[in-house]
Enzyme design. Sequence first.
Site, PDB file in Angstrom:
ATOM      1  N   TYR A 188       0.832  -1.194   0.000  1.00  0.00           N
ATOM      2  CA  TYR A 188       0.000   0.000   0.000  1.00  0.00           C
ATOM      3  C   TYR A 188       0.878   1.259   0.000  1.00  0.00           C
ATOM      4  CZ  TYR A 188      -3.513  -3.398   1.588  1.00  0.00           C
ATOM      5  OH  TYR A 188      -4.332  -4.492   1.713  1.00  0.00           O
TER       6      TYR A 188
ATOM      7  N   HIS B  89       0.447 -12.379   1.485  1.00  0.00           N
ATOM      8  CA  HIS B  89      -0.332 -11.471   0.644  1.00  0.00           C
ATOM      9  C   HIS B  89      -0.418 -11.966  -0.799  1.00  0.00           C
ATOM     10  CE1 HIS B  89      -1.249  -6.900  -0.169  1.00  0.00           C
ATOM     11  NE2 HIS B  89      -2.320  -7.667  -0.240  1.00  0.00           N
TER      12      HIS B  89
END
Length: 341
Positions: A68, A153
């Site tokens: 992010y 992830h």
Amino acid sequence: MSIPVSVGARSAPMRAAIGRGGLSAPPVGYGAAALGNLYQALREDEWPDVVPAAWAGGVRYFDVAPHYGLGLAERRLGESLRQLPRDEFIVSTKVGRLLVPQDAAGRTDLDNLFDVPADHRRVRDYSRDGVLRSIEQSLERLGLDRIDIALVHDPDEHEREALDGAFPALSELRDQGVIRSFGAGMNQSAMLARFVPETDADVMMVAGRWTLLDQSAADDLLPVADERGVTVLAAAVFNSGILATDAPGQGATFDYGPADRAVVERAQEIAGVAHRHGRTLPELAAQFPLTHPAVGAIVMGGASAEQVARNSGLVARPVGDDVWNELRERGLIRHEGHPVR
């Protein structure tokens, strides 16, 4: 399985179990992708108000990732949390994408949806060494003394590497007390369902697959997680936007693209049921995932203090069985459900 909780009392939010490591949190978490300038940059006088607004709304679980904003979200989240009592909140971050410095050459990371300078590149690494490096780097960016939950992830194309490298490494770190819980976070449920029996993970985060408009996680992940006592964290409960408004129409987004007509009409039908019972579509969207006993919390984002405050209040008034029953009778949901916490 979760215990009944309520977030009505903002000063002392009730908590439910998250994983098997003794962690607990209220049923609404904050997903910090927006702090990494998702879609557009947040003003310097704007982003510092986001986490305090979440905290004031009873949020005690915060999820982030190196992905992010190329580490920006972790740095901003860590800075925001530093002034809060460490033992009262949970932080999860993710492994699998290492950040390697590079010359930005004037480029931004908007190709990956983040409005930040492209001064790092992401390198997929699900090996043991990659996991250890990722955790070390995240701790440095966050500036915290520990990470509570580590999630593998998006290993979609790297299932074997994750099973052979990342999960055993995270199990070691949990045994050593470096982290409290671990699992995986993905936009699909099928692989997560395979991970549940094949690893010793105790948390799985599924994005967009357990919502009012996409209930596919009920076919694989949720039953096996419930059976084995693995906590499911439901993210992207608005399916990227269409369920976030009380009156979805043409132009709404679904799974990060334009929603087709059938999806819009289904959302409108659910909204009509909500309105007849004096409720809103976002309230139903937030509370529906919590009706399954395997789900410990939902994770919602927000790019402003106002959005975060609004989202954290969506579970304050439990939706009654009459609403869920009507949705079930109309074939709009198929899960039998339990009282919403």
